[in-house]
Design a protein around this motif. Sequence first.
Motif, PDB file in Angstrom:
ATOM      1  N   ALA A  25     -20.976   2.668   0.777  1.00 17.16           N
ATOM      2  CA  ALA A  25     -19.577   2.156   0.791  1.00 17.16           C
ATOM      3  C   ALA A  25     -18.610   2.726  -0.209  1.00 17.16           C
ATOM      4  CB  ALA A  25     -19.698   0.391   0.346  1.00 17.16           C
ATOM      5  N   ASP A  69     -17.477  -5.081  -2.362  1.00 16.99           N
ATOM      6  CA  ASP A  69     -17.442  -4.993  -1.039  1.00 16.99           C
ATOM      7  C   ASP A  69     -16.347  -3.917  -0.591  1.00 16.99           C
ATOM      8  OD1 ASP A  69     -18.863  -7.263  -0.781  1.00 16.99           O
ATOM      9  OD2 ASP A  69     -17.396  -8.685  -0.373  1.00 16.99           O
ATOM     10  N   ALA A  70     -15.594  -3.431  -1.297  1.00 17.87           N
ATOM     11  CA  ALA A  70     -14.567  -2.302  -0.822  1.00 17.87           C
ATOM     12  C   ALA A  70     -15.243  -1.233  -1.481  1.00 17.87           C
ATOM     13  CB  ALA A  70     -13.193  -2.631  -1.474  1.00 17.87           C
ATOM     14  N   HIS A 112       1.000  -1.026   0.022  1.00 19.68           N
ATOM     15  CA  HIS A 112      -0.078  -0.133   0.033  1.00 19.68           C
ATOM     16  C   HIS A 112       0.966   1.091   0.085  1.00 19.68           C
ATOM     17  CE1 HIS A 112      -3.084   2.619   1.110  1.00 19.68           C
ATOM     18  NE2 HIS A 112      -2.429   3.406   2.111  1.00 19.68           N
ATOM     19  N   GLY A 153     -15.696   4.474  -1.301  1.00 19.42           N
ATOM     20  CA  GLY A 153     -14.314   5.090  -0.820  1.00 19.42           C
ATOM     21  C   GLY A 153     -14.096   6.436  -1.749  1.00 19.42           C
ATOM     22  N   VAL A 168     -15.218  -8.701  -4.500  1.00 22.26           N
ATOM     23  CA  VAL A 168     -14.145  -7.972  -3.867  1.00 22.26           C
ATOM     24  C   VAL A 168     -14.276  -6.563  -3.909  1.00 22.26           C
ATOM     25  CG1 VAL A 168     -11.567  -8.074  -3.619  1.00 22.26           C
ATOM     26  CG2 VAL A 168     -12.598  -9.979  -4.121  1.00 22.26           C
ATOM     27  N   ALA A 169     -14.357  -6.148  -5.404  1.00 22.64           N
ATOM     28  CA  ALA A 169     -14.357  -4.539  -5.511  1.00 22.64           C
ATOM     29  C   ALA A 169     -15.492  -3.955  -4.866  1.00 22.64           C
ATOM     30  CB  ALA A 169     -14.289  -4.467  -6.866  1.00 22.64           C
ATOM     31  N   SER A 183      -6.957  -3.129  -6.398  1.00 24.93           N
ATOM     32  CA  SER A 183      -7.909  -2.004  -6.251  1.00 24.93           C
ATOM     33  C   SER A 183      -8.336  -1.791  -4.699  1.00 24.93           C
ATOM     34  CB  SER A 183      -9.429  -2.197  -7.080  1.00 24.93           C
ATOM     35  OG  SER A 183      -8.868  -2.432  -8.344  1.00 24.93           O
ATOM     36  N   ARG A 184      -8.530  -2.832  -4.113  1.00 27.58           N
ATOM     37  CA  ARG A 184      -8.839  -2.632  -2.626  1.00 27.58           C
ATOM     38  C   ARG A 184      -7.630  -2.025  -1.611  1.00 27.58           C
ATOM     39  NH1 ARG A 184     -10.307  -8.259  -0.056  1.00 27.58           N
ATOM     40  NH2 ARG A 184      -8.201  -8.252  -0.169  1.00 27.58           N
ATOM     41  N   SER A 218      -7.309   1.510  -2.651  1.00 23.97           N
ATOM     42  CA  SER A 218      -8.525   2.361  -2.231  1.00 23.97           C
ATOM     43  C   SER A 218      -8.762   3.052  -3.637  1.00 23.97           C
ATOM     44  CB  SER A 218      -8.304   3.520  -1.290  1.00 23.97           C
ATOM     45  OG  SER A 218      -7.993   2.683   0.223  1.00 23.97           O
TER      46      SER A 218
END
Length: 267
Positions: free
Chosen positions: A263, A228-229, A114, A265, A225-226, A159-160, A163
Amino acid sequence: MRIVVKVGTSTLAYATGRLNIRHTEQLVEVLSDLKNEGHEVILVSSGAIGMGVGKLSLPTRPKDTSTKQACAAVGQCELMYTYDRLFNAYNHTVAQILLTGEDVDAAVRAEHLHNTFESLLELGVIPVVNENDSVSSAEIETGKCKVLGDNDTLSAMVSRLCSADLLVLLSDIDGLYDADPRTHPDARLIHRVDAITPQLRAMAGGTGTWRGTGGMVTKLNAAQVAMDAGIDMVIANGQNMEAIYDIVSGRDVGTRFAAPAGAKGGN
Protein backbone atom coordinates in the motif's frame (compact mmCIF):
# COMPACT_ATOMS: atom_id res chain seq x y z
CA MET A 1 10.60 12.10 1.61
CA ARG A 2 7.40 13.97 2.43
CA ILE A 3 7.05 14.15 6.22
CA VAL A 4 4.13 15.35 8.34
CA VAL A 5 5.03 16.14 11.96
CA LYS A 6 2.30 16.73 14.52
CA VAL A 7 3.22 18.39 17.81
CA GLY A 8 0.91 18.66 20.80
CA THR A 9 0.25 21.44 23.26
CA SER A 10 2.01 19.59 26.09
CA THR A 11 5.22 19.64 24.04
CA LEU A 12 4.98 23.27 22.93
CA ALA A 13 3.78 24.96 26.11
CA TYR A 14 4.09 24.84 29.86
CA ALA A 15 1.09 24.25 32.11
CA THR A 16 0.84 28.03 32.40
CA GLY A 17 0.05 28.23 28.68
CA ARG A 18 3.28 30.10 28.03
CA LEU A 19 5.55 28.90 25.24
CA ASN A 20 8.17 26.27 25.98
CA ILE A 21 10.87 28.17 24.12
CA ARG A 22 13.49 25.42 24.25
CA HIS A 23 11.23 22.71 22.80
CA THR A 24 9.81 25.00 20.12
CA GLU A 25 13.23 26.20 19.01
CA GLN A 26 14.54 22.61 18.91
CA LEU A 27 11.56 21.53 16.81
CA VAL A 28 12.10 24.33 14.30
CA GLU A 29 15.83 23.63 14.12
CA VAL A 30 15.32 19.92 13.37
CA LEU A 31 12.56 20.50 10.80
CA SER A 32 14.64 23.20 9.10
CA ASP A 33 17.58 20.81 8.95
CA LEU A 34 15.42 18.07 7.41
CA LYS A 35 14.19 20.61 4.89
CA ASN A 36 17.77 21.53 4.06
CA GLU A 37 18.49 17.84 3.53
CA GLY A 38 15.86 17.76 0.80
CA HIS A 39 12.79 16.50 2.62
CA GLU A 40 9.37 18.13 2.27
CA VAL A 41 7.97 19.08 5.67
CA ILE A 42 4.42 19.79 6.86
CA LEU A 43 3.88 20.78 10.50
CA VAL A 44 0.55 20.15 12.23
CA SER A 45 0.68 22.19 15.40
CA SER A 46 -1.64 22.31 18.37
CA GLY A 47 -1.28 25.01 20.97
CA ALA A 48 -3.49 27.92 19.90
CA ILE A 49 -5.91 27.71 22.81
CA GLY A 50 -3.16 27.16 25.37
CA MET A 51 -1.08 30.04 24.04
CA GLY A 52 -4.17 32.25 24.01
CA VAL A 53 -4.77 31.45 27.67
CA GLY A 54 -1.22 32.51 28.42
CA LYS A 55 -1.35 35.61 26.24
CA LEU A 56 -4.58 36.75 27.90
CA SER A 57 -3.18 35.95 31.37
CA LEU A 58 -6.23 33.86 32.27
CA PRO A 59 -5.89 31.95 35.56
CA THR A 60 -7.12 28.65 34.08
CA ARG A 61 -8.07 27.12 30.75
CA PRO A 62 -11.71 28.14 30.06
CA LYS A 63 -14.45 25.52 29.94
CA ASP A 64 -17.04 27.29 27.77
CA THR A 65 -16.81 27.05 23.99
CA SER A 66 -16.90 30.75 23.15
CA THR A 67 -14.03 31.65 25.49
CA LYS A 68 -12.00 28.69 24.20
CA GLN A 69 -12.53 29.98 20.69
CA ALA A 70 -11.56 33.51 21.71
CA CYS A 71 -8.36 32.11 23.21
CA ALA A 72 -7.73 30.17 19.99
CA ALA A 73 -8.09 33.34 17.91
CA VAL A 74 -5.56 35.19 20.07
CA GLY A 75 -3.24 32.20 20.47
CA GLN A 76 -3.12 31.35 16.77
CA CYS A 77 -1.63 34.78 16.04
CA GLU A 78 1.03 34.20 18.69
CA LEU A 79 1.71 30.68 17.42
CA MET A 80 2.21 31.71 13.78
CA TYR A 81 4.28 34.76 14.75
CA THR A 82 6.58 32.42 16.68
CA TYR A 83 6.92 29.92 13.84
CA ASP A 84 7.43 32.64 11.24
CA ARG A 85 10.18 34.24 13.31
CA LEU A 86 11.98 30.98 14.15
CA PHE A 87 11.81 29.39 10.70
CA ASN A 88 12.86 32.66 9.09
CA ALA A 89 16.11 32.48 11.06
CA TYR A 90 16.91 29.37 8.98
CA ASN A 91 15.75 31.02 5.74
CA HIS A 92 12.53 29.02 5.51
CA THR A 93 9.08 30.43 4.75
CA VAL A 94 5.95 29.19 6.49
CA ALA A 95 2.27 29.31 5.52
CA GLN A 96 -0.77 29.04 7.78
CA ILE A 97 -3.56 26.59 6.93
CA LEU A 98 -6.54 26.36 9.30
CA LEU A 99 -8.90 23.43 8.77
CA THR A 100 -12.03 21.74 10.05
CA GLY A 101 -12.90 18.10 9.46
CA GLU A 102 -15.37 19.12 6.76
CA ASP A 103 -12.61 20.79 4.78
CA VAL A 104 -10.84 17.46 4.44
CA ASP A 105 -13.92 15.25 4.08
CA ALA A 106 -15.72 17.26 1.37
CA ALA A 107 -14.42 16.20 -2.05
CA VAL A 108 -14.28 19.66 -3.64
CA ARG A 109 -12.64 21.30 -0.62
CA ALA A 110 -10.20 18.41 -0.30
CA GLU A 111 -9.16 18.79 -3.93
CA HIS A 112 -8.51 22.50 -3.46
CA LEU A 113 -6.54 21.77 -0.30
CA HIS A 114 -4.49 19.12 -2.06
CA ASN A 115 -3.61 21.58 -4.81
CA THR A 116 -2.72 24.27 -2.27
CA PHE A 117 -0.41 21.93 -0.37
CA GLU A 118 1.25 20.80 -3.59
CA SER A 119 1.86 24.39 -4.67
CA LEU A 120 3.26 25.40 -1.28
CA LEU A 121 5.62 22.43 -1.17
CA GLU A 122 6.71 23.05 -4.74
CA LEU A 123 7.53 26.63 -3.73
CA GLY A 124 9.63 25.34 -0.84
CA VAL A 125 7.22 26.54 1.84
CA ILE A 126 6.59 24.73 5.15
CA PRO A 127 2.80 24.61 5.72
CA VAL A 128 1.78 24.96 9.36
CA VAL A 129 -1.63 23.38 9.92
CA ASN A 130 -4.03 23.63 12.83
CA GLU A 131 -7.70 23.06 13.42
CA ASN A 132 -9.74 26.21 12.89
CA ASP A 133 -10.73 26.26 16.55
CA SER A 134 -12.27 29.73 16.45
CA VAL A 135 -15.05 28.69 14.04
CA SER A 136 -15.46 24.95 14.60
CA SER A 137 -18.02 25.01 17.42
CA ALA A 138 -20.39 22.77 15.46
CA GLU A 139 -17.94 19.95 16.01
CA ILE A 140 -18.28 20.31 19.78
CA GLU A 141 -22.03 20.94 19.89
CA THR A 142 -23.19 18.33 17.38
CA GLY A 143 -20.41 15.77 17.52
CA LYS A 144 -19.89 16.01 13.78
CA CYS A 145 -16.40 15.81 12.29
CA LYS A 146 -13.63 15.83 14.87
CA VAL A 147 -13.71 16.83 18.50
CA LEU A 148 -12.06 20.19 19.14
CA GLY A 149 -8.35 19.66 19.67
CA ASP A 150 -8.03 16.25 18.02
CA ASN A 151 -5.08 17.12 15.84
CA ASP A 152 -3.97 13.48 15.82
CA THR A 153 -6.81 12.62 13.46
CA LEU A 154 -6.38 15.87 11.54
CA SER A 155 -2.68 15.16 10.96
CA ALA A 156 -3.52 11.71 9.57
CA MET A 157 -6.11 13.21 7.24
CA VAL A 158 -3.60 15.82 6.09
CA SER A 159 -1.01 13.07 5.53
CA ARG A 160 -3.48 11.16 3.37
CA LEU A 161 -4.47 14.30 1.50
CA CYS A 162 -0.82 15.12 0.75
CA SER A 163 0.27 11.53 -0.02
CA ALA A 164 2.91 11.77 2.69
CA ASP A 165 5.52 9.08 3.23
CA LEU A 166 5.68 9.41 7.00
CA LEU A 167 3.58 10.84 9.84
CA VAL A 168 5.27 11.56 13.19
CA LEU A 169 3.14 12.26 16.25
CA LEU A 170 5.18 13.97 18.95
CA SER A 171 3.54 13.54 22.33
CA ASP A 172 4.33 13.42 26.05
CA ILE A 173 4.65 9.62 25.93
CA ASP A 174 7.31 7.35 24.44
CA GLY A 175 4.83 5.33 22.39
CA LEU A 176 2.27 2.56 22.82
CA TYR A 177 2.75 0.39 25.92
CA ASP A 178 1.08 -2.91 26.76
CA ALA A 179 0.07 -1.41 30.15
CA ASP A 180 0.06 1.94 31.93
CA PRO A 181 3.77 2.60 32.62
CA ARG A 182 2.84 4.94 35.46
CA THR A 183 1.25 2.11 37.46
CA HIS A 184 3.01 -0.90 35.90
CA PRO A 185 6.81 -0.52 36.10
CA ASP A 186 7.21 -3.61 33.93
CA ALA A 187 5.08 -2.17 31.10
CA ARG A 188 6.61 -2.94 27.71
CA LEU A 189 6.96 -0.41 24.91
CA ILE A 190 5.63 -1.85 21.65
CA HIS A 191 8.08 -0.78 18.94
CA ARG A 192 6.18 -2.00 15.88
CA VAL A 193 2.52 -2.47 15.00
CA ASP A 194 1.51 -4.05 11.69
CA ALA A 195 -2.27 -3.98 12.20
CA ILE A 196 -4.77 -2.19 14.43
CA THR A 197 -6.45 -5.19 16.03
CA PRO A 198 -9.43 -5.28 18.44
CA GLN A 199 -6.99 -6.42 21.12
CA LEU A 200 -4.83 -3.36 20.50
CA ARG A 201 -7.84 -1.06 20.72
CA ALA A 202 -8.95 -2.73 23.94
CA MET A 203 -5.49 -2.14 25.34
CA ALA A 204 -5.79 1.58 24.50
CA GLY A 205 -8.75 1.96 26.85
CA GLY A 206 -11.81 4.18 26.62
CA THR A 207 -12.90 7.63 27.66
CA GLY A 208 -11.49 8.73 30.98
CA THR A 209 -8.61 6.27 31.07
CA TRP A 210 -4.93 7.17 30.85
CA ARG A 211 -5.07 6.53 27.11
CA GLY A 212 -8.65 7.66 26.56
CA THR A 213 -10.12 10.33 24.30
CA GLY A 214 -7.42 12.79 23.35
CA GLY A 215 -4.81 10.19 24.20
CA MET A 216 -3.92 6.81 22.76
CA VAL A 217 -7.41 6.17 21.35
CA THR A 218 -7.17 9.12 18.97
CA LYS A 219 -3.63 8.10 18.06
CA LEU A 220 -4.80 4.62 17.10
CA ASN A 221 -7.54 6.17 14.98
CA ALA A 222 -4.91 8.34 13.30
CA ALA A 223 -2.71 5.29 12.75
CA GLN A 224 -5.56 3.47 11.04
CA VAL A 225 -6.16 6.36 8.65
CA ALA A 226 -2.45 6.61 7.87
CA MET A 227 -1.89 2.87 7.41
CA ASP A 228 -4.94 2.55 5.17
CA ALA A 229 -3.39 5.25 2.99
CA GLY A 230 -0.05 3.44 2.85
CA ILE A 231 1.67 5.83 5.25
CA ASP A 232 3.86 4.81 8.19
CA MET A 233 3.08 6.57 11.46
CA VAL A 234 5.36 6.87 14.48
CA ILE A 235 4.44 7.95 18.01
CA ALA A 236 7.43 9.36 19.90
CA ASN A 237 8.20 11.57 22.87
CA GLY A 238 8.49 15.24 21.97
CA GLN A 239 10.93 15.84 24.82
CA ASN A 240 13.72 14.72 22.46
CA MET A 241 13.28 16.53 19.16
CA GLU A 242 16.46 15.08 17.68
CA ALA A 243 14.81 11.66 17.72
CA ILE A 244 13.01 12.83 14.56
CA TYR A 245 16.28 12.25 12.69
CA ASP A 246 16.30 8.60 13.79
CA ILE A 247 12.61 8.18 12.93
CA VAL A 248 13.14 9.52 9.41
CA SER A 249 16.11 7.16 9.05
CA GLY A 250 13.88 4.21 10.00
CA ARG A 251 15.52 3.51 13.35
CA ASP A 252 13.68 1.92 16.26
CA VAL A 253 12.22 4.96 18.07
CA GLY A 254 8.84 5.04 19.80
CA THR A 255 6.09 2.96 18.19
CA ARG A 256 6.01 2.60 14.42
CA PHE A 257 2.68 1.70 12.82
CA ALA A 258 3.88 0.14 9.59
CA ALA A 259 1.64 0.40 6.53
CA PRO A 260 1.27 -2.73 4.39
CA ALA A 261 4.17 -2.94 1.93
CA GLY A 262 1.86 -3.13 -1.09
CA ALA A 263 0.00 0.00 0.00
CA LYS A 264 3.02 2.25 0.15
CA GLY A 265 2.62 5.47 -1.78
CA GLY A 266 5.21 8.19 -1.77
CA ASN A 267 6.66 11.06 -3.70
